[in-house]
Motif scaffolding. Structure first.
Motif, PDB file in Angstrom:
ATOM      1  N   PHE A 158     -10.298  -1.967   5.531  1.00 17.68           N
ATOM      2  CA  PHE A 158     -10.848  -1.291   6.969  1.00 17.68           C
ATOM      3  C   PHE A 158     -10.087  -0.617   7.243  1.00 17.68           C
ATOM      4  O   PHE A 158     -10.685   0.352   8.434  1.00 17.68           O
ATOM      5  N   MET A 159      -9.192  -1.109   7.805  1.00 23.25           N
ATOM      6  CA  MET A 159      -7.666  -0.211   8.000  1.00 23.25           C
ATOM      7  C   MET A 159      -7.965   1.284   6.929  1.00 23.25           C
ATOM      8  O   MET A 159      -6.879   1.866   8.104  1.00 23.25           O
ATOM      9  N   ALA A 160      -7.380   1.056   5.685  1.00 27.97           N
ATOM     10  CA  ALA A 160      -7.097   2.083   4.972  1.00 27.97           C
ATOM     11  C   ALA A 160      -8.398   3.312   5.091  1.00 27.97           C
ATOM     12  O   ALA A 160      -8.095   4.461   5.275  1.00 27.97           O
ATOM     13  N   ARG A 161      -9.844   2.671   5.182  1.00 25.34           N
ATOM     14  CA  ARG A 161     -10.761   4.115   5.924  1.00 25.34           C
ATOM     15  C   ARG A 161     -10.677   4.529   7.674  1.00 25.34           C
ATOM     16  O   ARG A 161     -10.608   6.010   7.639  1.00 25.34           O
ATOM     17  N   ARG A 162      -9.561   3.673   8.366  1.00 27.67           N
ATOM     18  CA  ARG A 162      -9.408   4.106   9.667  1.00 27.67           C
ATOM     19  C   ARG A 162      -7.815   4.942   9.737  1.00 27.67           C
ATOM     20  O   ARG A 162      -8.368   5.296  10.813  1.00 27.67           O
TER      21      ARG A 162
ATOM     22  N   PRO B  96       0.470  -1.419   0.110  1.00 28.61           N
ATOM     23  CA  PRO B  96      -0.122   0.387  -0.041  1.00 28.61           C
ATOM     24  C   PRO B  96       0.235   1.239  -0.245  1.00 28.61           C
ATOM     25  O   PRO B  96       1.883   1.729   1.078  1.00 28.61           O
ATOM     26  N   VAL B  97       0.339   1.705  -1.104  1.00 25.13           N
ATOM     27  CA  VAL B  97       1.434   3.787  -0.921  1.00 25.13           C
ATOM     28  C   VAL B  97       0.775   3.917  -0.129  1.00 25.13           C
ATOM     29  O   VAL B  97       1.672   5.289   0.046  1.00 25.13           O
ATOM     30  N   TYR B  98      -0.631   4.240   0.578  1.00 25.52           N
ATOM     31  CA  TYR B  98      -1.617   5.569   1.246  1.00 25.52           C
ATOM     32  C   TYR B  98      -0.740   6.072   2.764  1.00 25.52           C
ATOM     33  O   TYR B  98      -0.765   6.831   2.977  1.00 25.52           O
TER      34      TYR B  98
ATOM     35  N   ILE C  14      -7.050  -9.130   2.571  1.00 26.14           N
ATOM     36  CA  ILE C  14      -8.446  -8.167   1.519  1.00 26.14           C
ATOM     37  C   ILE C  14      -9.369  -7.737   2.209  1.00 26.14           C
ATOM     38  O   ILE C  14     -10.383  -7.523   2.026  1.00 26.14           O
ATOM     39  N   ASN C  15      -9.548  -9.235   3.351  1.00 30.01           N
ATOM     40  CA  ASN C  15     -10.685  -8.631   4.173  1.00 30.01           C
ATOM     41  C   ASN C  15     -10.669  -8.067   5.505  1.00 30.01           C
ATOM     42  O   ASN C  15     -11.167  -7.516   6.018  1.00 30.01           O
ATOM     43  N   HIS C  16      -9.230  -7.514   5.167  1.00 32.46           N
ATOM     44  CA  HIS C  16      -9.244  -6.519   7.097  1.00 32.46           C
ATOM     45  C   HIS C  16      -8.155  -4.952   6.092  1.00 32.46           C
ATOM     46  O   HIS C  16      -8.549  -4.152   6.517  1.00 32.46           O
ATOM     47  N   GLY C  17      -7.532  -5.278   4.774  1.00 28.91           N
ATOM     48  CA  GLY C  17      -7.154  -4.446   4.376  1.00 28.91           C
ATOM     49  C   GLY C  17      -7.673  -2.906   4.117  1.00 28.91           C
ATOM     50  O   GLY C  17      -7.793  -2.347   4.566  1.00 28.91           O
TER      51      GLY C  17
ATOM     52  N   PHE D 158      -8.634   8.240  -2.992  1.00 25.14           N
ATOM     53  CA  PHE D 158      -7.159   7.134  -3.737  1.00 25.14           C
ATOM     54  C   PHE D 158      -8.575   6.052  -3.680  1.00 25.14           C
ATOM     55  O   PHE D 158      -9.506   5.921  -2.547  1.00 25.14           O
ATOM     56  N   ILE D 159      -8.213   4.794  -4.210  1.00 20.21           N
ATOM     57  CA  ILE D 159      -9.416   3.851  -4.290  1.00 20.21           C
ATOM     58  C   ILE D 159      -8.701   2.282  -4.009  1.00 20.21           C
ATOM     59  O   ILE D 159      -7.100   2.850  -4.326  1.00 20.21           O
ATOM     60  N   TRP D 160      -9.367   1.923  -2.092  1.00 18.53           N
ATOM     61  CA  TRP D 160      -7.896   0.756  -2.534  1.00 18.53           C
ATOM     62  C   TRP D 160      -7.713  -0.556  -3.008  1.00 18.53           C
ATOM     63  O   TRP D 160      -9.645  -1.040  -3.215  1.00 18.53           O
TER      64      TRP D 160
END
Length: 688
Positions: A382-386, A343-345, A377-380, A356-358
């Motif tokens: 949701f982590m990016a949103r937080r 991930p770059v974000y 992909i099951n957690h990524g 950005f779009i994950w």
């Protein structure tokens, strides 16, 4: 079932849908969505969760209960982000290149049912570019020296390649225009936002003849290509022609296809910019954006974020920030293309304020091979949103090639509508039941095994099939696995044990081929290690035994397995290429494009086997012939006492590889043989 669209359902936010069963017997369930896509996603939710149905690239299981089940309570669902994005620019060449309208229509309907609301519509752009270049004064031969052949257009569009496997026949342009009209009409009718191509700054050499004072610099070679087919000219962002060409192209494109105001452009895809000066990088992105707004004041730029993680030595925070801030905040959306692994974000403070779009990339080159990063992909997302000050606006599927690993894409599509991670073992058990149309304990156990092993790569995982099966043989091949090989063998055993009950299911037959193929791929690695060990210890009988089994039994058996299923046929790929042609000459050109892409990838094996596939016909006449030559060269080396030289072997095997590309043999596009029988035969011979 009744379907309707009610925009107010979204209340100004992301897409939403509701399902309910109205009074009376006429309608079992009513589905209302805030858009056509939202309604379609709600419909698929009903089909999936209440009717036990399943849709995927490898087939559909649509045995509906009679009567249709009614809902006890109303269901409301809202997407957590504005966008569910789909498609990778490379997939235009690796997967979509030979599609007719019937195949496109099926894909777009699958996209709608999967809830996808943002996707590129890239067909036909070369026809528009040709018109623009002719208006600017270029002649046809200059244009023909620029466009690549159809199977390589993705890299021409990104400024990586020119001329290779071209030129494009006039009939190609007409057919692609016709397709594009239908693609954009269908996508928009379902409520999707289409992404159109824009000008990224790359120009044909002919521009320099027509405008001798134009300020353009020749970029370096791309990948392993020299300037014969690479080294494209990039216009200076300050040059007035940048805006003239960019705006002219986009106006012409919008006149032809209309617009949803989102445009894609990639100036530095796997290409090092001419300067690392932040001011220069800002000028480039600003010039690209201004050429968009010159044609469409509402333009929004969708850009792949691949470059940032692909060349981290160049793209330091100052350079990334400069490129992104050349565009007003909110007028660019970045695809965090490989977010499940790199991930770059996280290291760019959420792309320094740009939305950005994950994205899940998952697949390179359209390779076959069981693979997934299900925990990531099951957690990524949701982590990016937080993430602090997150600018995430959605999720995306961006494989370089499709029609592989259906399960991973079904999971990712479902996650696009979830507010929290799923219970994966429970989810995959239901997945197997829906996919085959009936519960089966052995099949469910097989899927849970695959889920925790081959589909659960952790850390930095790059799904690029490097198995010795699909790579040019050498004494230094990679046989490492990220999972326990015995789990795949056990899943193979379990699926075969379920074949009496599930054998009539098309999806089951596909999965049985795929899992047997994976087991065979593992076995090839084992025989390769035996061959290498025997050669290095000068054990000729053992070398002859291991090499003989591999070349004369295992690979032919694998080829016959693949030849028993329509989705694993080389002939299907080649005949779809020929079907796009309007003359014998075109048919030959397109077939050469198709053959070269999956093998040599360039005139001299420039990106050899990058787009490898395991297809009936390809295994026997390409991979097996290479292995046969390798084994015989090793045997000769032991017999003569002359050392094995990889360089000499590479020169000899290149003739074999090139011979395949030009052999003109027609391969069947219709399967032959019984999948269940062939898999069982392989199992009885080879199950460890």
């Amino acid at each position: 079932v009744s379907l309707s669209v009610e925009p107010a359902l979204a209340a100004g936010g992301p897409d939403a849908y509701r399902l309910w069963s109205p009074p009376g017997a006429a309608v079992a369930v009513a589905v209302t969505g805030s858009s056509g896509v939202a309604a379609a996603a709600g419909l698929y939710r009903y089909l999936r969760d209440f009717c036990g149905c399943h849709l995927s690239w490898s087939g559909a299981q649509l045995r509906l209960p009679d009567p249709l089940p009614r809902l006890r309570a109303e269901i409301h669902a809202a997407a957590p982000g504005r966008y569910r994005y789909y498609q990778n620019v490379c997939a235009q060449s690796y997967s979509f290149v030979w599609w007719d309208w019937a195949r496109w229509e099926r894909e777009i309907d699958w996209m709608a049912l999967s809830g996808i609301n943002l996707a590129p519509a890239f067909a036909g752009q070369e026809a528009v570019w040709q018109r623009v270049y002719r208006n600017l004064g270029l002649n046809q031969s200059e244009i023909d020296k620029y466009f690549t052949g159809p199977a390589f257009l993705a890299w021409n569009r990104m400024g990586n390649l020119r001329r290779w496997a071209g030129p494009l026949p006039p009939a190609w342009h007409l057919k692609q225009l016709y397709l594009q009209y239908r693609i954009v009409e269908r996508m928009r009718s379902l409520g999707m936002t289409t992404v159109l191509p824009a000008f990224a700054g790359h120009v044909p050499q002919g521009i320099l003849r027509v405008f001798p004072r134009v300020n353009a610099t020749r970029l370096g070679g791309w990948s392993h290509f020299d300037c014969t087919y690479s080294c494209i000219y990039l216009l200076d962002p300050e040059d007035p022609m940048f805006q003239v060409i960019g705006t002219l192209f986009l106006k012409e494109l919008i006149k032809e296809f209309g617009t949803d105001h989102v445009y894609s452009a990639d100036t530095f895809n796997e290409m090092t910019p001419l300067s690392s000066d932040p001011a220069y990088l800002s000028r480039v992105s600003n010039a690209v954006f201004r050429s968009m707004t010159g044609a469409d004041p509402e333009a929004l730029w969708l850009m792949q974020g691949w470059l940032f993680q692909h060349q981290p030595d160049f793209w330091h925070p100052a350079q990334v920030r400069a490129l992104l801030h050349g565009v007003p905040l909110g007028r660019m959306i970045v695809l965090d293309l490989f977010a499940e692994s790199k991930p770059v974000y996280q290291w760019t403070e959420s792309f320094y304020g740009q939305p950005f779009i994950w994205c899940m990339l998952h697949n390179f080159g359209g390779n076959h091979g069981l693979f997934g990063t299900v925990e990531a992909i099951n957690h990524g997302p949701f982590m990016a949103r937080r993430f602090p000050n997150s600018t995430m606006v959605g999720t995306g599927l961006v494989p370089e090639g499709i029609e592989q690993n259906d399960m991973v894409y079904e999971l990712m599509n479902e996650l696009g509508w979830q507010q929290e991670p799923l219970n994966l073992p429970r989810w995959v058990t239901r997945y197997a039941e829906r996919r085959y149309g009936t519960p089966n304990a052995a099949a469910a156990s097989a899927w849970r095994l695959l889920l925790r092993s081959v589909y659960n790569c952790t850390g930095v995982c790059v799904n690029h099939n490097r198995s010795p099966l699909v790579r040019r043989p050498s004494l230094h091949m990679d046989t490492e696995l990220w999972y326990n090989a015995s789990d795949v063998y056990e899943a193979w055993r379990l699926l075969l044990s379920a074949s009496a009950e599930l054998g009539s299911s098309p999806a089951f037959r596909y999965d049985l081929v795929d899992v047997t193929r994976q087991a065979a791929q593992q076995l090839v690695s084992n025989y390769y290690l035996d061959i290498r060990r025997a050669f290095q210890s000068h054990a000729l009988p053992e070398l002859l035994t291991a090499g003989g089994v591999l070349v004369y039994d295992l690979l032919p058996e694998l080829d016959s397995l693949l030849s028993s299923h329509s989705l694993f046929l080389l002939g299907r790929w080649l005949e779809s290429a020929r079907a796009m042609a309007t003359s014998d000459r075109e048919a030959e050109q397109y077939e050469l494009n198709a053959r070269n892409q999956v093998t040599l990838w360039g005139p001299s094996g420039n990106i050899l086997d990058y787009a490898n596939k395991q297809l009936g016909g390809l295994v026997l006449d390409y991979y097996a012939v290479r292995w046969s030559l390798f084994v015989s060269v090793l045997v000769d080396s032991l017999n003569s006492g002359r050392p094995f030289h990889q360089d000499e072997f590479n020169q000899a095997v290149f003739q074999v590889e090139r011979g395949f590309v030009y052999n003109k043999k027609r391969y069947p596009a219709v399967p032959a043989g019984d999948t269940l029988e062939i898999s069982r035969k392989l199992f009885l011979k080879y199950y460890p």
